[in-house]
Each structure stands twice: as C-alpha cells, then as structure tokens.
Design a protein around this motif. Structure first.
Motif, PDB file in Angstrom:
ATOM      1  N   LEU A  16       1.958  17.009   6.205  1.00 42.15           N
ATOM      2  CA  LEU A  16       3.002  16.000   6.325  1.00 42.15           C
ATOM      3  C   LEU A  16       2.374  14.640   6.050  1.00 42.15           C
ATOM      4  CD1 LEU A  16       4.714  17.246   9.611  1.00 42.15           C
ATOM      5  CD2 LEU A  16       5.608  17.484   7.293  1.00 42.15           C
ATOM      6  N   ASP A  17       3.184  13.687   5.630  1.00 49.10           N
ATOM      7  CA  ASP A  17       2.692  12.337   5.359  1.00 49.10           C
ATOM      8  C   ASP A  17       2.753  11.481   6.616  1.00 49.10           C
ATOM      9  OD1 ASP A  17       2.211  12.826   2.676  1.00 49.10           O
ATOM     10  OD2 ASP A  17       4.214  12.194   2.068  1.00 49.10           O
ATOM     11  N   CYS A  18       1.664  10.791   6.895  1.00 43.72           N
ATOM     12  CA  CYS A  18       1.663   9.825   7.988  1.00 43.72           C
ATOM     13  C   CYS A  18       2.144   8.480   7.432  1.00 43.72           C
ATOM     14  CB  CYS A  18       0.269   9.722   8.605  1.00 43.72           C
ATOM     15  SG  CYS A  18      -0.926   8.810   7.612  1.00 43.72           S
ATOM     16  N   PRO A  19       2.353   7.459   8.262  1.00 44.65           N
ATOM     17  CA  PRO A  19       2.826   6.170   7.737  1.00 44.65           C
ATOM     18  C   PRO A  19       1.845   5.515   6.763  1.00 44.65           C
ATOM     19  CG  PRO A  19       3.141   6.246  10.098  1.00 44.65           C
ATOM     20  CD  PRO A  19       2.358   7.468   9.733  1.00 44.65           C
ATOM     21  N   GLY A  20       0.578   5.862   6.855  1.00 42.24           N
ATOM     22  CA  GLY A  20      -0.418   5.249   5.989  1.00 42.24           C
ATOM     23  C   GLY A  20      -0.726   6.032   4.727  1.00 42.24           C
ATOM     24  N   CYS A  21      -0.207   7.235   4.607  1.00 46.06           N
ATOM     25  CA  CYS A  21      -0.492   8.044   3.419  1.00 46.06           C
ATOM     26  C   CYS A  21       0.008   7.333   2.163  1.00 46.06           C
ATOM     27  CB  CYS A  21       0.163   9.419   3.523  1.00 46.06           C
ATOM     28  SG  CYS A  21      -0.715  10.566   4.595  1.00 46.06           S
ATOM     29  N   GLY A  22      -0.848   7.268   1.170  1.00 43.09           N
ATOM     30  CA  GLY A  22      -0.511   6.605  -0.084  1.00 43.09           C
ATOM     31  C   GLY A  22      -0.859   5.136  -0.107  1.00 43.09           C
ATOM     32  N   SER A  23      -1.404   4.608   0.993  1.00 43.51           N
ATOM     33  CA  SER A  23      -1.705   3.172   1.057  1.00 43.51           C
ATOM     34  C   SER A  23      -2.777   2.761   0.053  1.00 43.51           C
ATOM     35  CB  SER A  23      -2.161   2.779   2.460  1.00 43.51           C
ATOM     36  OG  SER A  23      -1.120   2.940   3.372  1.00 43.51           O
ATOM     37  N   GLN A  24      -3.821   3.563  -0.077  1.00 45.95           N
ATOM     38  CA  GLN A  24      -4.886   3.206  -1.014  1.00 45.95           C
ATOM     39  C   GLN A  24      -4.372   3.218  -2.449  1.00 45.95           C
ATOM     40  OE1 GLN A  24      -7.888   6.074  -0.103  1.00 45.95           O
ATOM     41  NE2 GLN A  24      -8.694   4.897   1.604  1.00 45.95           N
ATOM     42  N   ARG A  25      -3.581   4.200  -2.788  1.00 52.05           N
ATOM     43  CA  ARG A  25      -3.011   4.254  -4.140  1.00 52.05           C
ATOM     44  C   ARG A  25      -2.028   3.099  -4.343  1.00 52.05           C
ATOM     45  NH1 ARG A  25      -0.675   9.954  -3.904  1.00 52.05           N
ATOM     46  NH2 ARG A  25      -0.957   9.545  -1.703  1.00 52.05           N
ATOM     47  N   ALA A  26      -1.279   2.738  -3.292  1.00 44.72           N
ATOM     48  CA  ALA A  26      -0.342   1.618  -3.394  1.00 44.72           C
ATOM     49  C   ALA A  26      -1.084   0.300  -3.608  1.00 44.72           C
ATOM     50  CB  ALA A  26       0.531   1.541  -2.147  1.00 44.72           C
ATOM     51  N   ILE A  27      -2.178   0.091  -2.891  1.00 40.77           N
ATOM     52  CA  ILE A  27      -2.971  -1.128  -3.063  1.00 40.77           C
ATOM     53  C   ILE A  27      -3.564  -1.168  -4.470  1.00 40.77           C
ATOM     54  CG2 ILE A  27      -5.076  -2.317  -2.302  1.00 40.77           C
ATOM     55  CD1 ILE A  27      -4.319  -1.404   0.562  1.00 40.77           C
ATOM     56  N   HIS A  28      -4.043  -0.028  -4.951  1.00 36.97           N
ATOM     57  CA  HIS A  28      -4.569   0.033  -6.312  1.00 36.97           C
ATOM     58  C   HIS A  28      -3.485  -0.327  -7.328  1.00 36.97           C
ATOM     59  CE1 HIS A  28      -5.811   2.075 -10.075  1.00 36.97           C
ATOM     60  NE2 HIS A  28      -7.001   1.625  -9.724  1.00 36.97           N
ATOM     61  N   ALA A  29      -2.283   0.205  -7.150  1.00 32.55           N
ATOM     62  CA  ALA A  29      -1.180  -0.113  -8.057  1.00 32.55           C
ATOM     63  C   ALA A  29      -0.799  -1.592  -7.968  1.00 32.55           C
ATOM     64  CB  ALA A  29       0.026   0.775  -7.753  1.00 32.55           C
ATOM     65  N   LEU A  30      -0.823  -2.156  -6.760  1.00 33.59           N
ATOM     66  CA  LEU A  30      -0.510  -3.575  -6.602  1.00 33.59           C
ATOM     67  C   LEU A  30      -1.553  -4.462  -7.277  1.00 33.59           C
ATOM     68  CD1 LEU A  30       0.757  -3.706  -2.927  1.00 33.59           C
ATOM     69  CD2 LEU A  30       2.092  -4.202  -4.975  1.00 33.59           C
ATOM     70  N   LEU A  31      -2.804  -4.049  -7.207  1.00 31.03           N
ATOM     71  CA  LEU A  31      -3.845  -4.812  -7.878  1.00 31.03           C
ATOM     72  C   LEU A  31      -3.675  -4.795  -9.393  1.00 31.03           C
ATOM     73  CD1 LEU A  31      -6.968  -3.847  -5.736  1.00 31.03           C
ATOM     74  CD2 LEU A  31      -5.807  -6.050  -5.821  1.00 31.03           C
ATOM     75  N   HIS A  32      -3.000  -3.778  -9.894  1.00 27.21           N
ATOM     76  CA  HIS A  32      -2.679  -3.690 -11.319  1.00 27.21           C
ATOM     77  C   HIS A  32      -1.263  -4.196 -11.616  1.00 27.21           C
ATOM     78  CE1 HIS A  32      -6.332  -1.663 -12.636  1.00 27.21           C
ATOM     79  NE2 HIS A  32      -6.308  -1.069 -11.458  1.00 27.21           N
ATOM     80  N   LEU A  33      -0.663  -4.861 -10.612  1.00 28.56           N
ATOM     81  CA  LEU A  33       0.668  -5.479 -10.717  1.00 28.56           C
ATOM     82  C   LEU A  33       1.773  -4.479 -11.048  1.00 28.56           C
ATOM     83  CD1 LEU A  33      -0.342  -8.743 -12.589  1.00 28.56           C
ATOM     84  CD2 LEU A  33      -0.116  -8.377 -10.135  1.00 28.56           C
ATOM     85  N   ASP A  34       1.633  -3.262 -10.569  1.00 25.61           N
ATOM     86  CA  ASP A  34       2.655  -2.229 -10.774  1.00 25.61           C
ATOM     87  C   ASP A  34       3.375  -2.005  -9.439  1.00 25.61           C
ATOM     88  OD1 ASP A  34       4.252  -0.180 -11.588  1.00 25.61           O
ATOM     89  OD2 ASP A  34       2.629   1.043 -12.423  1.00 25.61           O
ATOM     90  N   ILE A  35       4.350  -2.859  -9.155  1.00 27.03           N
ATOM     91  CA  ILE A  35       5.037  -2.837  -7.866  1.00 27.03           C
ATOM     92  C   ILE A  35       5.870  -1.572  -7.705  1.00 27.03           C
ATOM     93  CG2 ILE A  35       6.718  -4.056  -6.419  1.00 27.03           C
ATOM     94  CD1 ILE A  35       5.725  -6.642  -7.725  1.00 27.03           C
ATOM     95  N   LYS A  36       6.509  -1.126  -8.769  1.00 28.65           N
ATOM     96  CA  LYS A  36       7.340   0.077  -8.690  1.00 28.65           C
ATOM     97  C   LYS A  36       6.507   1.310  -8.331  1.00 28.65           C
ATOM     98  CE  LYS A  36      10.727   2.726 -11.288  1.00 28.65           C
ATOM     99  NZ  LYS A  36      11.424   2.877 -12.578  1.00 28.65           N
ATOM    100  N   LYS A  37       5.351   1.436  -8.946  1.00 32.51           N
ATOM    101  CA  LYS A  37       4.471   2.561  -8.640  1.00 32.51           C
ATOM    102  C   LYS A  37       3.932   2.455  -7.209  1.00 32.51           C
ATOM    103  CE  LYS A  37       0.847   5.116 -11.019  1.00 32.51           C
ATOM    104  NZ  LYS A  37      -0.115   5.044 -12.138  1.00 32.51           N
ATOM    105  N   ALA A  38       3.588   1.228  -6.787  1.00 34.12           N
ATOM    106  CA  ALA A  38       3.091   1.010  -5.429  1.00 34.12           C
ATOM    107  C   ALA A  38       4.150   1.373  -4.394  1.00 34.12           C
ATOM    108  CB  ALA A  38       2.652  -0.437  -5.257  1.00 34.12           C
ATOM    109  N   ALA A  39       5.401   1.011  -4.668  1.00 36.92           N
ATOM    110  CA  ALA A  39       6.488   1.347  -3.747  1.00 36.92           C
ATOM    111  C   ALA A  39       6.684   2.856  -3.674  1.00 36.92           C
ATOM    112  CB  ALA A  39       7.774   0.661  -4.178  1.00 36.92           C
ATOM    113  N   GLY A  40       6.415   3.552  -4.747  1.00 32.35           N
ATOM    114  CA  GLY A  40       6.518   5.002  -4.732  1.00 32.35           C
ATOM    115  C   GLY A  40       5.452   5.660  -3.875  1.00 32.35           C
ATOM    116  N   TYR A  41       4.296   5.016  -3.769  1.00 38.85           N
ATOM    117  CA  TYR A  41       3.215   5.566  -2.953  1.00 38.85           C
ATOM    118  C   TYR A  41       3.419   5.278  -1.472  1.00 38.85           C
ATOM    119  CZ  TYR A  41       0.504   6.436  -7.195  1.00 38.85           C
ATOM    120  OH  TYR A  41       0.066   6.897  -8.400  1.00 38.85           O
TER     121      TYR A  41
END
Length: 106
Positions: A16-41
């Motif tokens: 199951l996903d915890c509230p923090g699952c996908g945070s590292q991938r979301a931060i990586h996507a945000l650093l690449h200015l991909d907000i839509k992908k970050a929101a998906g993570y």
C-alpha cells in the motif's frame, strides 16, 4: 536503477502507498519543472509546496529585516490536528481502488 535510497517498509510489506510514497520522484519531477508528472507521483507534496515556500519566504524576510513576520495559523492549536487529518485522509484515499482515487496512487 540505483538502490541508494531505502524502500518504504509500508509499501514493501503491505503493498500500500503511505503519504510519502512517490515524494522523491515528485521532487525529481519538480526539479525538472514537470508539475503534472510530480502531481501524479505525490499530489499532497505538490499542493503543500506553495504554503511551505510562503513560510520559508516569511522566515527569510524576518531574519533579514529583524522584523517578526509570521503566519499566525501555524500557531493555532488546531493546525496540527487539521494537518494530521489531511494526511490521514490522503493516506486512505490513495489506497482506495476506485476510479477517482486510484489516480492518487504513487
């Protein structure tokens, strides 16, 4: 793929996903200015960033000007309860297998 970061034990053992699952991938996507992908993570992380950036801006301004500029709602006794409730609702909702909620999964 690198295994530098440890796996989430909640996801590893309960699948199951915890509230923090996908945070590292979301931060990586945000650093690449991909907000839509970050929101998906991790949508909660992306939605909380404007508030956290505003708080950081207030802290830097207060430090540099020596004026006490604060966001008063942080000091309300109900704020931790509200944040806890939001995180718990997000945690439950992202693990529901139904149509609108499965988009919250990491």
């Amino acid at each position: 793929m690198y295994n530098f970061f440890p796996e989430c034990p909640f996801h590893k053992y309960l699948h199951l996903d915890c509230p923090g699952c996908g945070s590292q991938r979301a931060i990586h996507a945000l650093l690449h200015l991909d907000i839509k992908k970050a929101a998906g993570y991790n949508l909660l992380l992306v939605l909380s960033l404007p508030l956290l950036i505003t708080q950081l801006t207030f802290k830097i301004y207060s430090f540099s000007t020596k004026k006490n500029l604060v966001m008063r709602f942080w000091y309300n006794p109900n704020t931790p309860k509200i944040i806890f409730a939001i995180v718990m609702i997000f945690w439950i909702a992202r693990n529901l297998p139904y149509s609108p909620f499965n988009y919250l999964a990491a």
